[in-house]
Write a protein that holds these residues in place. Structure first.
Motif, PDB file in Angstrom:
ATOM      1  N   PRO A  39       0.820  -1.055   0.003  1.00  0.00           N
ATOM      2  CA  PRO A  39       0.016  -0.043   0.037  1.00  0.00           C
ATOM      3  C   PRO A  39       0.969   1.413  -0.072  1.00  0.00           C
ATOM      4  O   PRO A  39       1.982   1.283   0.718  1.00  0.00           O
ATOM      5  CB  PRO A  39      -0.724  -0.238   1.474  1.00  0.00           C
ATOM      6  CG  PRO A  39       0.009  -1.123   2.168  1.00  0.00           C
ATOM      7  CD  PRO A  39       0.610  -1.983   1.203  1.00  0.00           C
ATOM      8  N   ALA A  41       0.680   5.540  -0.002  1.00  0.00           N
ATOM      9  CA  ALA A  41      -0.006   6.855   0.381  1.00  0.00           C
ATOM     10  C   ALA A  41       0.850   8.123  -0.262  1.00  0.00           C
ATOM     11  O   ALA A  41       1.911   8.437  -0.232  1.00  0.00           O
ATOM     12  CB  ALA A  41      -0.117   7.233   1.693  1.00  0.00           C
ATOM     13  N   ARG A  70      -3.694   5.404  -2.029  1.00  0.00           N
ATOM     14  CA  ARG A  70      -4.454   6.448  -1.277  1.00  0.00           C
ATOM     15  C   ARG A  70      -3.758   7.633  -1.214  1.00  0.00           C
ATOM     16  O   ARG A  70      -2.624   7.959  -1.369  1.00  0.00           O
ATOM     17  CB  ARG A  70      -4.606   6.065   0.191  1.00  0.00           C
ATOM     18  CG  ARG A  70      -5.080   4.699   0.732  1.00  0.00           C
ATOM     19  CD  ARG A  70      -6.621   5.038   0.232  1.00  0.00           C
ATOM     20  NE  ARG A  70      -7.669   3.594   0.511  1.00  0.00           N
ATOM     21  CZ  ARG A  70      -7.810   2.740  -0.195  1.00  0.00           C
ATOM     22  NH1 ARG A  70      -7.089   2.701  -1.576  1.00  0.00           N
ATOM     23  NH2 ARG A  70      -8.443   1.666  -0.054  1.00  0.00           N
ATOM     24  N   VAL A  72      -3.745  11.620  -0.005  1.00  0.00           N
ATOM     25  CA  VAL A  72      -4.020  12.558   0.906  1.00  0.00           C
ATOM     26  C   VAL A  72      -3.641  13.941   0.640  1.00  0.00           C
ATOM     27  O   VAL A  72      -2.388  14.169   0.384  1.00  0.00           O
ATOM     28  CB  VAL A  72      -3.368  12.180   2.296  1.00  0.00           C
ATOM     29  CG1 VAL A  72      -4.075  13.078   3.485  1.00  0.00           C
ATOM     30  CG2 VAL A  72      -3.774  10.751   2.691  1.00  0.00           C
ATOM     31  N   ARG A  95     -10.522   7.209  -2.760  1.00  0.00           N
ATOM     32  CA  ARG A  95      -9.126   7.165  -2.508  1.00  0.00           C
ATOM     33  C   ARG A  95      -8.608   8.337  -2.375  1.00  0.00           C
ATOM     34  O   ARG A  95      -7.456   8.277  -1.697  1.00  0.00           O
ATOM     35  CB  ARG A  95      -8.535   6.703  -4.090  1.00  0.00           C
ATOM     36  CG  ARG A  95      -8.891   5.142  -4.268  1.00  0.00           C
ATOM     37  CD  ARG A  95      -8.349   4.902  -5.694  1.00  0.00           C
ATOM     38  NE  ARG A  95      -8.810   5.897  -6.675  1.00  0.00           N
ATOM     39  CZ  ARG A  95      -8.219   6.276  -7.982  1.00  0.00           C
ATOM     40  NH1 ARG A  95      -7.131   5.473  -8.285  1.00  0.00           N
ATOM     41  NH2 ARG A  95      -8.670   7.071  -8.766  1.00  0.00           N
ATOM     42  N   THR A  97      -8.446  11.771   0.193  1.00  0.00           N
ATOM     43  CA  THR A  97      -8.960  12.403   1.544  1.00  0.00           C
ATOM     44  C   THR A  97      -8.392  13.673   1.520  1.00  0.00           C
ATOM     45  O   THR A  97      -7.096  14.230   1.252  1.00  0.00           O
ATOM     46  CB  THR A  97      -8.398  11.585   2.578  1.00  0.00           C
ATOM     47  OG1 THR A  97      -9.016  10.223   2.553  1.00  0.00           O
ATOM     48  CG2 THR A  97      -8.902  12.293   3.962  1.00  0.00           C
ATOM     49  N   ARG A 121      -0.987  11.581   9.391  1.00  0.00           N
ATOM     50  CA  ARG A 121      -2.321  11.335   9.288  1.00  0.00           C
ATOM     51  C   ARG A 121      -2.444  10.341   7.682  1.00  0.00           C
ATOM     52  O   ARG A 121      -3.872  10.269   7.574  1.00  0.00           O
ATOM     53  CB  ARG A 121      -3.213  12.656   8.883  1.00  0.00           C
ATOM     54  CG  ARG A 121      -2.998  13.400  10.150  1.00  0.00           C
ATOM     55  CD  ARG A 121      -3.782  14.919  10.105  1.00  0.00           C
ATOM     56  NE  ARG A 121      -5.076  14.520   9.984  1.00  0.00           N
ATOM     57  CZ  ARG A 121      -5.999  15.717  10.082  1.00  0.00           C
ATOM     58  NH1 ARG A 121      -5.292  17.106  10.051  1.00  0.00           N
ATOM     59  NH2 ARG A 121      -7.323  15.526   9.845  1.00  0.00           N
ATOM     60  N   ALA A 122      -1.418  10.015   7.156  1.00  0.00           N
ATOM     61  CA  ALA A 122      -1.829   9.146   6.092  1.00  0.00           C
ATOM     62  C   ALA A 122      -2.159   7.713   6.566  1.00  0.00           C
ATOM     63  O   ALA A 122      -2.132   7.204   7.711  1.00  0.00           O
ATOM     64  CB  ALA A 122      -0.432   8.800   5.457  1.00  0.00           C
ATOM     65  N   GLU A 123      -2.943   6.807   5.709  1.00  0.00           N
ATOM     66  CA  GLU A 123      -3.330   5.372   5.904  1.00  0.00           C
ATOM     67  C   GLU A 123      -2.243   4.967   6.700  1.00  0.00           C
ATOM     68  O   GLU A 123      -1.224   4.507   6.256  1.00  0.00           O
ATOM     69  CB  GLU A 123      -3.604   5.010   4.781  1.00  0.00           C
ATOM     70  CG  GLU A 123      -4.116   3.484   4.807  1.00  0.00           C
ATOM     71  CD  GLU A 123      -5.634   3.479   5.436  1.00  0.00           C
ATOM     72  OE1 GLU A 123      -5.894   2.583   6.122  1.00  0.00           O
ATOM     73  OE2 GLU A 123      -6.409   4.473   5.140  1.00  0.00           O
ATOM     74  N   ALA A 125      -1.747   1.787   7.156  1.00  0.00           N
ATOM     75  CA  ALA A 125      -1.172   0.558   6.700  1.00  0.00           C
ATOM     76  C   ALA A 125      -0.098   0.823   5.310  1.00  0.00           C
ATOM     77  O   ALA A 125       0.743   0.027   4.864  1.00  0.00           O
ATOM     78  CB  ALA A 125      -2.362  -0.339   6.129  1.00  0.00           C
ATOM     79  N   ALA A 126      -0.042   2.177   4.959  1.00  0.00           N
ATOM     80  CA  ALA A 126       0.810   2.205   4.026  1.00  0.00           C
ATOM     81  C   ALA A 126       2.268   2.397   4.292  1.00  0.00           C
ATOM     82  O   ALA A 126       2.868   2.845   5.383  1.00  0.00           O
ATOM     83  CB  ALA A 126       0.536   3.815   3.385  1.00  0.00           C
TER      84      ALA A 126
END
Length: 375
Positions: A39, A41, A70, A72, A95, A97, A121-123, A125-126
């Protein structure tokens, strides 16, 4: 004659080094279809970018080969409707935010603070974070290719330098110096292998980092007050034991940093002082650059007028070696070689003036960027 010969030999050595860097040591990520499974970001800080962020966002939303992508976006106090443009382009794509940033606290500059807000504040799991500027437009597989190269280099930080787009005379004179400087004076293979933080380079327009390595280095919190936060982040990564790498990203990304002379002038003025450190060091470096690349054509004309054809010929050869280095740099990074390289002595002269202006304005505490002081 001896001094001119020494000058020519030095220029020949530097041009040869440019060739070695460009043809042997510069990483070149694939621009073809590639896929990564981890993953990722992509982090995009924005401050008053309503008029140019749309191409960047559309390119991010069109990325392929990253199933776990994702995006951001941080609106960092914009007053021009940047957030509205982001929402309109995203069109509800899950995808993406959009975050609203807060003003930087004391001791922080705006860009590092915006990037740190994004990173924290990123996902969760990244495993990879890709920082992108609003003036960068990526090709469809750019993120996947950059992540693949990051892992192939076994690096904690990869800087795939975009192709720099130029249109005006000022851009054509100054912008190509970015790639030329590190291709000419920085040993790329040595930079990757050496743990020395002083031997580091990076470009914040497109920066890909292993998240664990980034956090181990302290992230952008470690460079909170640095104008050149990209280079300082690379140094922080090295200090924490991580490796860094530069790559030719001209087939992955394009970037037009400045569109007018005032933008270019002020953009360089805000940060050149930080590139050199002490004013004495800056004076020495600029003097050497002027001696090596601006003096030869002037010397050739003077020597020819004085009836010294041998000296004039050597000086002209020195000028042509400088032009050759500029051509090598341009062709290896997707830049424009002709006829721009012929004006290389003028380019170096403009760089010297910009450096002087940077120190002059900093001494008077008049440096700012996007409405915020930077020194």
């Amino acid at each position: 004659m001896t001094a001119v010969l020494a000058l020519v030999v030095t220029l020949a050595a530097l041009t040869f080094h440019t060739w070695v860097n460009a043809t042997r040591w510069l990483r070149r990520p694939t621009d073809g279809p590639v896929e990564v499974t981890e993953p990722v970001a992509v982090l995009l800080p924005l401050r008053d970018e309503a008029d140019r962020v749309e191409p960047c966002l559309r390119a991010l939303l069109a990325q392929h080969g990253v199933p776990g992508l994702r995006i951001v976006v941080l609106d960092d106090g914009s007053t021009d409707g940047t957030a509205e443009v982001v929402r309109a382009v995203a069109g509800g794509d899950l995808r993406l935010t959009l975050l609203t940033g807060v003003a930087p606290p004391p001791g922080w500059l705006g860009k590092p603070h915006a990037c740190w807000q994004l990173a924290t504040r990123a996902e969760p799991a990244a495993t990879v974070l890709a920082f992108v500027d609003a003036d960068v437009v990526l090709t469809p597989y750019a993120v996947a290719a950059a992540v693949t190269e990051l892992r192939a280099a076994r690096a904690a930080l990869l800087s795939p330098y975009p192709r720099i787009l130029v249109a005006t005379v000022a851009e054509r004179l100054v912008q190509p110096l970015l790639q030329w400087l590190w291709l000419t004076f920085l040993p790329l293979r040595g930079m990757e292998r050496s743990p020395r933080p002083s031997l580091a380079a990076a470009g914040g327009q497109f920066l890909v980092v292993d998240r664990a390595g980034y956090l181990r280095a302290g992230g952008h919190a470690a460079v909170a007050d640095k104008v050149l936060e990209d280079i300082e982040l690379a140094r922080a990564v090295k200090r924490s034991g991580g490796r860094i790498a530069l790559a030719d990203g001209s087939r992955l990304a394009a970037c037009r940093m400045y569109e007018t002379w005032p933008q270019l002038r002020d953009g360089y003025s805000k940060s050149l002082w930080a590139s050199f450190g002490h004013p004495t060091a800056a004076a020495v470096v600029v003097a050497l650059l002027l001696l090596l690349y601006t003096a030869p054509p002037l010397l050739a004309v003077v020597a020819l007028a004085a009836g010294a054809p041998a000296v004039a010929g050597l000086a002209a050869l020195g000028y042509l070696l400088g032009v050759a280095g500029r051509v090598l740099s341009a062709r290896s990074t997707g830049g424009r070689a002709w006829p721009d390289a012929l004006a290389h002595p003028v380019s170096v002269g403009v760089l010297g003036w910009l450096t002087f202006r940077s120190y002059h304005l900093r001494k008077r505490r008049r440096l700012s960027w996007r409405g915020r002081p930077v020194s």
